[in-house]
Structure formats: C-alpha cells, structure tokens
Scaffold this active site. Structure first.
Site, PDB file in Angstrom:
ATOM      1  N   SER A  61       0.710  -1.174   0.066  1.00  0.00           N
ATOM      2  CA  SER A  61       0.086  -0.125   0.103  1.00  0.00           C
ATOM      3  C   SER A  61       0.878   1.275   0.020  1.00  0.00           C
ATOM      4  O   SER A  61       1.940   1.153   0.467  1.00  0.00           O
ATOM      5  CB  SER A  61      -0.825  -0.171   1.139  1.00  0.00           C
ATOM      6  OG  SER A  61      -1.627  -1.001   1.226  1.00  0.00           O
TER       7      SER A  61
HETATM    8  N1  SAH Z   1      -0.957  -4.737   3.797  1.00  0.00           N
HETATM    9  C1  SAH Z   1       0.051  -5.411   2.812  1.00  0.00           C
HETATM   10  C2  SAH Z   1      -0.696  -4.754   1.263  1.00  0.00           C
HETATM   11  C3  SAH Z   1      -1.389  -6.021   0.819  1.00  0.00           C
HETATM   12  S1  SAH Z   1      -2.586  -5.977  -0.411  1.00  0.00           S
HETATM   13  C4  SAH Z   1       1.169  -4.546   2.635  1.00  0.00           C
HETATM   14  O1  SAH Z   1       1.779  -3.822   3.473  1.00  0.00           O
HETATM   15  O2  SAH Z   1       1.931  -4.996   1.839  1.00  0.00           O
HETATM   16  C5  SAH Z   1      -3.743  -7.087  -0.006  1.00  0.00           C
HETATM   17  C6  SAH Z   1      -3.459  -8.446   0.262  1.00  0.00           C
HETATM   18  O3  SAH Z   1      -4.621  -8.995   0.951  1.00  0.00           O
HETATM   19  C7  SAH Z   1      -2.818  -9.253  -0.711  1.00  0.00           C
HETATM   20  O4  SAH Z   1      -1.819  -9.789  -0.449  1.00  0.00           O
HETATM   21  C8  SAH Z   1      -4.003 -10.256  -0.866  1.00  0.00           C
HETATM   22  O5  SAH Z   1      -3.368 -11.732  -1.205  1.00  0.00           O
HETATM   23  C9  SAH Z   1      -4.630 -10.449   0.663  1.00  0.00           C
HETATM   24  N2  SAH Z   1      -6.027 -10.892   0.715  1.00  0.00           N
HETATM   25  C10 SAH Z   1      -6.786 -10.705  -0.199  1.00  0.00           C
HETATM   26  N3  SAH Z   1      -7.948 -11.563   0.188  1.00  0.00           N
HETATM   27  C11 SAH Z   1      -7.492 -11.998   1.274  1.00  0.00           C
HETATM   28  C12 SAH Z   1      -8.327 -13.291   2.313  1.00  0.00           C
HETATM   29  N4  SAH Z   1      -9.543 -13.524   2.051  1.00  0.00           N
HETATM   30  N5  SAH Z   1      -7.298 -13.628   3.288  1.00  0.00           N
HETATM   31  C13 SAH Z   1      -6.358 -13.375   3.425  1.00  0.00           C
HETATM   32  N6  SAH Z   1      -5.514 -12.440   2.478  1.00  0.00           N
HETATM   33  C14 SAH Z   1      -6.254 -11.932   1.655  1.00  0.00           C
END
Ligand code: SAH
Length: 218
Positions: A61
């Site tokens: 993000s």
């Molecule tokens: N907080 C992260 C940003 C992640 S983007 C950072 O700082 O890098 C969102 C993430 O949520 C992705 O990696 C995606 O795979 C995950 N995601 C989406 N749906 C999900 C679910 N149902 N359970 C767990 N992770 C999920």
C-alpha cells in the site's frame, strides 16, 4: 545524511501534510525500512508515496494509506491486533511497533513466506502469521482489540465483526466496486456496532477462499 535518510524525511513530511499526525505512527514509519518490503527493482522508489507491485498481482500500500489506516485504528501498546492481507508484511511491521501482538493472515503462500522472512530479519518477534482465508478471521485467537483489513471487502465481513472485543475497532476498505471504496471504521459497543465512513480509497479486493496452488515453488 544518506540519500535514503533524506528520502525518508521527505516522505514523513508528506505524510504529515496528508493528515498523518499520530506521532507513534509517524515514528513507526520512520523506523521500519520500507526498502526491505519492495522488490529489488523498485529500490529507488521505496520512499516514494506510492503503492508498488509485490507479486501475485498484489501491491504494497501507499505510505499515506498505511499511515492514515494505522492512525484510524488508534492502536495501543497493550493491544492484540488481527491483520487481514499480510502482503509484503510492511503494514504488519508497522503494527508490530504499535501493539503488543499482531496476528496476520494472507491467502497467497508465496507472499506470506517472504513476509515472514522479512519480519524475522527485522526482529519483529510479536507477530504470528498464517496462510488462510482472512474473511473467516482467526477464531482461536479472538477476541481482538483491533482488526485491520488491507484488502477491499464488498460487504461487511460478519466473522471479523464477531471477533472484535467490546470497545474494539476494525478499520477496513469497503465498497461494491474498485472506483467506489471507502475506508470504514467499525466500533463494537456494549449493544452493537457503530460505523463511520472515513475517506475514499482504492484497494485490491478481499477474496474469499484460497488461490489455486500451481505447484511452483518460485
Ligand atoms: N498490507 C499489505 C498490502 C497487501 S495488498 C502490505 O503492506 O504489503 C492486500 C493483500 O490481501 C494481498 O496480499 C492479498 O493476497 C490479500 N488478501 C486478499 N483477500 C484475502 C483473504 N481473504 N485472506 C487473506 N488475505 C487476503
């Protein structure tokens, strides 16, 4: 001062201008080396205020979003926090500075493995991570004082609401379509839930269930 320190200071100033005022959050962002969480090819952009690709079609993000969401969560140093969507592990590392214990769930095994290695290298010993479908939460560890979801839900995740302690706060991006998402803060009270809509955002989707395993180990 190194060029990297200068870039970091510029970023912190930009976050302040964008509304991140919480000094605990700002110093956590100052302490966590974002360059460890972005792919090598984006080294020089690690302190730019932008989201960057991290593989598996996902992104780390934008720093302003990390700062604003962490601030909206109002975490305390004795709190137990659940994070959904570990991704690169960057937001996890920020939470680890702000809370007593962080539980984090990621549905992509490869992303989680890399994130765990980074968190270990940084000495974040108060993080427990697992691969799974975060929409189900982590019932064995509930209730949580805080829940942070870093992928956009199309409807309020019921299971997560139920795993929130009374007095607890959940922050999540919510919206029917990518062009119509808002960060929402849910507070659990003695007799129900209060919901506030905070600001517009654009996140990758929260997806129920697990991705198909391709058998590749990378
Ligand atoms: N907080 C992260 C940003 C992640 S983007 C950072 O700082 O890098 C969102 C993430 O949520 C992705 O990696 C995606 O795979 C995950 N995601 C989406 N749906 C999900 C679910 N149902 N359970 C767990 N992770 C999920």
């Amino acid at each position: 001062m190194s060029a990297e320190d200068a870039r970091k200071i510029r970023l912190i100033m930009e976050l302040r201008r964008n509304g991140v005022a919480d000094t605990r959050v700002l110093s956590a962002i100052e302490r966590v080396p974002r360059e460890l969480f972005v792919p090598r090819t984006f080294d020089d952009q690690a302190y730019d205020n932008t989201a960057l690709p991290i593989g598996c079609g996902q992104t780390i993000s934008q720093p302003t979003v990390v700062g604003m969401m962490s601030q909206a969560l109002n975490p305390g140093d004795r709190m137990k926090v659940l994070e959904i969507g570990t991704g690169s592990g960057y937001q996890t590392a920020i939470l680890a500075q702000l809370c007593r214990r962080v539980y984090t769930i990621e549905r992509h095994r490869d992303l989680l493995r890399d994130a765990e290695q980074r968190l270990l290298a940084l000495g974040c010993s108060n993080v427990t991570a697992k691969v799974g479908d975060g929409t189900k939460g982590w019932p064995e560890q509930a209730p949580f004082d805080r829940i942070l979801v870093t992928a956009a839900a199309t409807e309020m995740p019921e299971a997560l609401m139920q795993q929130l302690a009374v007095g607890g706060i959940m922050v999540l991006p919510l919206g029917p379509r990518p062009e119509n998402q808002h960060v929402v803060r849910v507070t659990r009270t003695e007799d129900g839930f209060q919901t506030e809509t905070l600001w517009a955002v654009r996140f990758v989707p929260l997806i129920s269930g697990m991705p198909e395993e391709t058998g590749k180990t990378r």
